[in-house]
Design an enzyme around this catalytic site. Sequence first.
Site, mmCIF file in Angstrom:
data_model
loop_
_atom_site.group_PDB
_atom_site.id
_atom_site.type_symbol
_atom_site.label_atom_id
_atom_site.label_comp_id
_atom_site.label_asym_id
_atom_site.label_seq_id
_atom_site.Cartn_x
_atom_site.Cartn_y
_atom_site.Cartn_z
ATOM 1 N N ASN A 245 0.846 -1.200 0.000
ATOM 2 C CA ASN A 245 0.000 0.000 0.000
ATOM 3 C C ASN A 245 0.881 1.249 0.000
ATOM 4 O OD1 ASN A 245 0.523 0.850 2.862
ATOM 5 N ND2 ASN A 245 -0.293 -1.208 3.195
ATOM 6 N N ASP B 17 -4.195 -6.741 5.346
ATOM 7 C CA ASP B 17 -5.142 -7.630 6.024
ATOM 8 C C ASP B 17 -5.036 -9.058 5.479
ATOM 9 O OD1 ASP B 17 -6.286 -5.776 7.781
ATOM 10 O OD2 ASP B 17 -7.506 -4.934 6.170
ATOM 11 N N LYS C 122 9.345 -16.739 -10.663
ATOM 12 C CA LYS C 122 8.519 -15.649 -11.194
ATOM 13 C C LYS C 122 7.331 -16.221 -11.985
ATOM 14 C CE LYS C 122 8.596 -11.798 -14.332
ATOM 15 N NZ LYS C 122 9.184 -11.288 -15.567
ATOM 16 N N PHE D 289 -4.583 2.809 14.965
ATOM 17 C CA PHE D 289 -4.991 3.803 13.981
ATOM 18 C C PHE D 289 -6.141 3.198 13.182
ATOM 19 C CE2 PHE D 289 -2.114 7.509 13.196
ATOM 20 C CZ PHE D 289 -1.307 7.359 14.305
ATOM 21 N N PRO E 179 -2.644 -12.324 10.541
ATOM 22 C CA PRO E 179 -3.046 -12.093 11.933
ATOM 23 C C PRO E 179 -3.268 -10.602 12.159
ATOM 24 C CG PRO E 179 -0.702 -12.621 11.779
ATOM 25 C CD PRO E 179 -1.282 -12.812 10.404
ATOM 26 N N ASP E 180 -4.194 -10.252 13.044
ATOM 27 C CA ASP E 180 -4.405 -8.845 13.395
ATOM 28 C C ASP E 180 -3.433 -8.526 14.527
ATOM 29 O OD1 ASP E 180 -5.329 -6.397 14.452
ATOM 30 O OD2 ASP E 180 -7.282 -6.759 13.518
ATOM 31 N N ILE E 181 -2.358 -7.809 14.191
ATOM 32 C CA ILE E 181 -1.253 -7.630 15.141
ATOM 33 C C ILE E 181 -1.724 -6.909 16.399
ATOM 34 C CG2 ILE E 181 1.044 -6.637 15.488
ATOM 35 C CD1 ILE E 181 1.393 -6.875 12.395
ATOM 36 N N LYS F 106 -13.488 -0.294 15.544
ATOM 37 C CA LYS F 106 -12.156 -0.906 15.748
ATOM 38 C C LYS F 106 -11.693 -0.767 17.201
ATOM 39 C CE LYS F 106 -10.619 -0.700 11.004
ATOM 40 N NZ LYS F 106 -10.057 0.046 9.916
HETATM 41 O O1 PMT Z 1 2.943 6.133 6.571
HETATM 42 P P1 PMT Z 1 2.346 7.443 6.120
HETATM 43 O O2 PMT Z 1 2.492 7.654 4.636
HETATM 44 O O3 PMT Z 1 2.842 8.596 6.933
HETATM 45 O O4 PMT Z 1 0.770 7.367 6.364
HETATM 46 C C1 PMT Z 1 0.271 7.281 7.661
HETATM 47 C C2 PMT Z 1 -0.922 6.292 7.744
HETATM 48 C C3 PMT Z 1 -2.068 6.811 6.891
HETATM 49 C C4 PMT Z 1 -0.496 4.908 7.249
HETATM 50 C C5 PMT Z 1 -1.303 6.208 9.264
HETATM 51 O O5 PMT Z 1 -1.651 7.486 9.738
HETATM 52 C C6 PMT Z 1 -2.468 5.270 9.478
HETATM 53 O O6 PMT Z 1 -3.623 5.624 9.395
HETATM 54 N N1 PMT Z 1 -2.155 3.977 9.812
HETATM 55 C C7 PMT Z 1 -3.090 2.882 9.941
HETATM 56 C C8 PMT Z 1 -3.287 2.268 8.577
HETATM 57 C C9 PMT Z 1 -4.203 1.060 8.587
HETATM 58 O O7 PMT Z 1 -3.831 0.049 8.067
HETATM 59 O O8 PMT Z 1 -5.320 1.205 9.211
HETATM 60 P P2 PMT Z 1 -6.465 0.030 9.328
HETATM 61 O O9 PMT Z 1 -7.711 0.763 9.606
HETATM 62 O O10 PMT Z 1 -6.448 -0.856 8.136
HETATM 63 O O11 PMT Z 1 -5.998 -0.832 10.569
HETATM 64 C C10 PMT Z 1 -6.489 -0.604 11.889
HETATM 65 C C11 PMT Z 1 -5.404 -0.817 12.917
HETATM 66 O O12 PMT Z 1 -5.072 -2.195 12.978
HETATM 67 C C12 PMT Z 1 -4.107 -0.081 12.642
HETATM 68 O O13 PMT Z 1 -3.584 0.335 13.878
HETATM 69 C C13 PMT Z 1 -3.222 -1.151 12.021
HETATM 70 O O14 PMT Z 1 -1.830 -0.916 12.273
HETATM 71 C C14 PMT Z 1 -3.703 -2.402 12.759
HETATM 72 N N2 PMT Z 1 -3.586 -3.659 12.003
HETATM 73 C C15 PMT Z 1 -4.276 -3.829 10.842
HETATM 74 C C16 PMT Z 1 -4.214 -5.048 10.196
HETATM 75 C C17 PMT Z 1 -3.420 -6.078 10.753
HETATM 76 N N3 PMT Z 1 -3.343 -7.256 10.149
HETATM 77 N N4 PMT Z 1 -2.758 -5.875 11.887
HETATM 78 C C18 PMT Z 1 -2.812 -4.683 12.531
HETATM 79 O O15 PMT Z 1 -2.192 -4.509 13.570
#
Ligand code: PMT
Length: 404
Positions: free
Chosen positions: A212, A281, A291, A327, A309-311, A341
């Site tokens: 991403n 995800d 390849k 976040f 896994p959801d860390i 969330k």
């Molecule tokens: O890196 P930059 O270019 O500065 O941009 C910053 C940002 C936009 C990436 C940052 O501000 C941000 O929003 N980060 C969270 C991005 C995200 O993946 O959000 P989410 O809504 O998909 O995930 C929710 C939360 O679960 C997040 O804290 C994520 O780190 C966590 N997560 C998600 C999936 C996963 N498998 N494991 C996780 O821990």
Amino acid sequence: MSELIGKKILLGISGGIAAYKCAELTRRLKDQGADVRVVMTKVAKEFITPLTMQAVSGHVVADSLLDPTAEAGMGHIELAKWPDIILLAPATANLIARLRVGLGDELLTTLCLASPAPIAVAPAMNMEMYLAPSTQENISVLASRGMPIWGPGDGMQACGDIGPGRLLEIDELVQCVIKYFTPEKQLLEGVNLTITAGPTQESLDPVRYISNHSSGKMGFSLAEMAQKMGANVTLISGPVNLATPSKVQRVDVCSALEMHQACFDNLSHCDIFIACAAVADYRPAQIETQKMKKQQGIDDLIIKLIKNPDIIADVANAENSPFCVGFAAETQDVERYALDKLKRKNLKLIVANDVAKSGQGFNSEQNALTVFSDTERFDITLADKKAVAQQLLTIIAQQYLQSK
Ligand code: PMT
């Protein structure tokens, strides 16, 4: 007397009587260790000469957008990239109005448009001009964009009126700059903080991956500012092109599975866990060893993905879990999804990031965030990611201390 060592301040002087105070302001900022370059509007030069400002700053004053000699040296784009902060002092009603609408009609306003640096505004003007509804509206629009507004002070004005509109005293302005650059250090003193940052890369084959647009800037800004606030910081980062902030322990990972492992390897001594990384995800169910070749005559390629896994959810639900801050990067229904969330992942705080708005979120210099706990909401307006990080960490530290 060295609170601003290494700080690069671009002082933008516009045409008001308070411009005469800028020589003293420059001298005092330099006394604190700052490097000050000066840009003057045409009218500012009627109030104080460029020669005076050159003598006190030690740099040639920039005042023209179309100056071939300046372009050969530090041209306006280079100058825009140079400062850690642009300080507009005095900022007249006219400059504030031009800033609000985004005019680039002379060097100073062009620099404000072209610079990624935060812009602080120190208004100074006649009281009636300051209180005029248009000026008030312009100032609140600038403030809503995250620009610190320093002043004005109240008192006797050059025109004889008494009221708001004076440039803040030089002492006060210098303190504003120092405070801006000095995070509330004691808040995270000795706290062990783990931050995830950047994207993850999920391999399809030896040369391709799913990922991403995360640049890591937000997570790295958090790591830098947390360290400055006294925390012991471990930064677990996906692949990004950023330097490690000073005194931060960095762990590089590639995939979500590697990030998951690294987070748990560092969990035993973690007090606060901030998940800023954009973790995939899903990952390809199978990583091809060679390849993948284009198949003749087949136009569709179906790739099976499986859930990662959801860390943060795993960390939050672990035994002796740290104070967890997630976040939520959303493009619609931001508050609803963020609150979902917060609850679903068992977090103490969720930081909602509206990534549909241009100029913030993924791979931009600035961000704007809304932080939710079970019961409270905090808004952080659009600003440079380091300034946003500082405000966010202050909220996190206060909530963390309250939870203990
Ligand atoms: O890196 P930059 O270019 O500065 O941009 C910053 C940002 C936009 C990436 C940052 O501000 C941000 O929003 N980060 C969270 C991005 C995200 O993946 O959000 P989410 O809504 O998909 O995930 C929710 C939360 O679960 C997040 O804290 C994520 O780190 C966590 N997560 C998600 C999936 C996963 N498998 N494991 C996780 O821990």
